[in-house]
Design a protein around this motif. Structure first.
Motif, short mmCIF file in Angstrom:
data_model
loop_
_atom_site.label_atom_id
_atom_site.label_comp_id
_atom_site.label_asym_id
_atom_site.label_seq_id
_atom_site.Cartn_x
_atom_site.Cartn_y
_atom_site.Cartn_z
N VAL A 49 0.80 4.57 5.50
CA VAL A 49 2.68 3.85 4.01
C VAL A 49 3.34 4.70 4.16
CG1 VAL A 49 -0.52 4.05 2.28
CG2 VAL A 49 1.19 5.95 2.88
N PRO A 50 4.33 3.59 3.96
CA PRO A 50 3.66 2.06 2.32
C PRO A 50 3.43 1.13 4.10
CG PRO A 50 6.50 2.64 3.09
CD PRO A 50 5.54 4.08 3.67
N THR A 51 2.78 0.70 3.80
CA THR A 51 2.51 -0.23 4.30
C THR A 51 2.40 -2.13 3.41
OG1 THR A 51 1.17 0.63 6.30
CG2 THR A 51 0.57 -2.30 5.76
N VAL B 122 11.21 3.80 0.47
CA VAL B 122 11.54 2.54 0.87
C VAL B 122 11.20 1.89 -0.82
CG1 VAL B 122 9.26 1.41 0.66
CG2 VAL B 122 10.74 0.12 1.78
N THR B 123 10.90 2.70 -1.59
CA THR B 123 10.52 2.08 -3.19
C THR B 123 12.28 1.56 -3.98
OG1 THR B 123 8.87 3.47 -3.48
CG2 THR B 123 9.65 2.74 -5.10
N LYS B 124 12.81 1.89 -3.80
CA LYS B 124 14.54 1.16 -3.93
C LYS B 124 14.54 0.30 -3.33
CE LYS B 124 15.34 4.94 -7.32
NZ LYS B 124 14.58 4.54 -8.84
N ARG B 125 14.62 -0.03 -2.58
CA ARG B 125 15.17 -0.90 -2.12
C ARG B 125 13.97 -1.70 -2.12
NH1 ARG B 125 14.51 0.57 3.98
NH2 ARG B 125 13.92 2.40 3.07
N LEU B 126 13.30 -1.69 -2.28
CA LEU B 126 11.87 -2.65 -2.60
C LEU B 126 11.86 -3.65 -3.33
CD1 LEU B 126 8.52 -4.01 -1.77
CD2 LEU B 126 7.89 -1.57 -2.62
N VAL B 127 12.55 -2.77 -5.03
CA VAL B 127 12.75 -3.36 -6.37
C VAL B 127 13.96 -4.13 -6.09
CG1 VAL B 127 13.47 -2.56 -8.24
CG2 VAL B 127 11.75 -1.09 -7.89
N PHE C 292 0.70 -1.21 -0.43
CA PHE C 292 -0.17 0.31 0.03
C PHE C 292 0.95 1.44 0.07
CE2 PHE C 292 -2.79 -3.26 1.88
CZ PHE C 292 -3.59 -3.44 0.94
N TRP C 293 1.21 2.02 -1.17
CA TRP C 293 1.53 2.94 -1.23
C TRP C 293 0.94 4.30 -2.13
CZ3 TRP C 293 3.85 5.92 -5.01
CH2 TRP C 293 5.09 5.82 -5.38
N SER C 294 1.70 5.87 -1.68
CA SER C 294 1.10 7.15 -2.02
C SER C 294 1.88 7.27 -3.11
CB SER C 294 0.48 7.05 -1.40
OG SER C 294 0.36 9.29 -1.04
N PHE C 295 1.69 8.36 -3.94
CA PHE C 295 2.76 9.15 -4.04
C PHE C 295 3.07 9.97 -2.85
CE2 PHE C 295 0.73 7.17 -7.91
CZ PHE C 295 1.89 6.45 -9.17
N ARG C 296 2.01 11.04 -2.56
CA ARG C 296 2.88 11.92 -1.60
C ARG C 296 3.37 11.61 -0.55
NH1 ARG C 296 0.79 15.68 2.75
NH2 ARG C 296 0.74 17.75 1.16
N SER C 297 3.53 10.80 0.06
CA SER C 297 4.67 9.71 0.66
C SER C 297 5.67 9.59 0.39
CB SER C 297 3.75 8.14 1.45
OG SER C 297 4.77 7.97 1.98
N PRO D 140 -1.59 1.30 -5.16
CA PRO D 140 -1.48 2.45 -4.60
C PRO D 140 -2.75 3.42 -3.30
CG PRO D 140 -1.89 2.24 -7.17
CD PRO D 140 -1.73 1.20 -6.58
N VAL D 141 -2.71 3.53 -2.72
CA VAL D 141 -3.91 5.00 -2.31
C VAL D 141 -3.44 5.82 -2.24
CG1 VAL D 141 -4.25 2.33 -0.25
CG2 VAL D 141 -2.62 4.14 0.19
N ARG D 142 -4.56 6.83 -1.64
CA ARG D 142 -4.78 8.55 -1.09
C ARG D 142 -3.58 8.31 0.07
NH1 ARG D 142 -10.50 10.01 -1.36
NH2 ARG D 142 -10.53 7.97 -0.75
N PRO D 143 -3.19 9.77 -0.02
CA PRO D 143 -2.68 10.25 1.02
C PRO D 143 -3.43 10.05 2.32
CG PRO D 143 -2.42 11.76 -0.10
CD PRO D 143 -3.33 10.53 -1.45
N LEU D 144 -3.14 9.82 3.44
CA LEU D 144 -3.55 10.08 5.13
C LEU D 144 -4.53 11.45 4.78
CD1 LEU D 144 -4.95 8.69 7.31
CD2 LEU D 144 -2.45 9.43 8.53
#
Length: 224
Positions: A185-187, A19-24, A8-13, A38-42
């Protein structure tokens, strides 16, 4: 044994970006699939959250995200413009949110194309690494989509042709996040167990390894 987990990931977070490079790398190195949701920011999902928060929260967020980026060796700057429309003094969230709504729908379209992880990686970097001003103008989104192996115009057409479907999927992702036991997020969620925060990716890998996941022999990533 191939395993999968939800992201669960947000473009505004900022923490989602961090975390994304490590996730890749995790998906490249281990026999697992990251299912991007994808989710909207809190700030948009719960608009009064930031009105009620402790005034120390925002300055600490700015300090910690920059510090974390420095620790990870990642370039970092807040997106310009901000993907959400929010009064910087009162923290009140505008009723209409065209930037984040469309960005999140584009992310859902990318997931439908089987390129969700690549899309959040390249678009997230474009937003947060400080190299772009005015990401909503010109060909910035198109170039990021191309780097992810996608055509921006096609993605946008998919969104425009199925706005209701994208919105339904977005709301389903947000409901699934809460059903898994968290709101932020990220969760990462594996077999119903939530792992919240960029600092829990290693704990997630520990759990995956306890369930038998192994290193890839080819180094080929599986997108989701």
């Amino acid at each position: 044994m191939s395993l999968s987990f939800d992201v669960f990931w947000s473009f505004r977070s900022p923490y989602s970006y961090l975390v994304t490079k490590r996730l890749v790398r995790l998906v490249e190195e281990w026999d697992v699939t990251a299912v991007i949701r994808p989710v909207r920011p809190l700030a948009v999902r719960t608009p009064d959250h930031f009105v009620r928060m402790d005034p120390l929260w925002r300055p600490y967020l700015f300090l910690d995200t920059k510090r974390t980026a420095d620790y990870l060796g990642l370039p970092f700057a807040r997106p310009r413009p901000d993907p959400i429309i929010q009064d910087p003094q009162t923290n009140v969230i505008a009723a209409e949110q065209p930037y984040i709504q469309n960005l999140t729908h584009l992310g859902i379209a990318a997931c439908r194309m089987g390129r969700g992880l690549a899309y959040i990686d390249h678009v997230g970097s474009m937003l947060w690494d400080g190299t772009v001003v005015g990401w909503d103008q010109g060909d910035h989104l198109a170039r990021a989509a191309a780097a992810a192996g996608l055509d921006h115009d096609r993605l946008q057409a998919m969104v425009d042709d199925d706005r209701d479907g994208c919105e339904a999927e977005l709301q389903a992702n947000e409901a699934a996040l809460r059903a898994a036991g968290h709101w932020g997020v990220p969760t990462f969620v594996f077999e119903g167990e939530p792992f919240f925060g960029q600092d829990h990716l290693d704990v997630l890998l520990w759990r995956l390894r306890r369930h038998g996941t192994a290193r890839r022999s080819s180094g080929e990533a599986v997108d989701g």
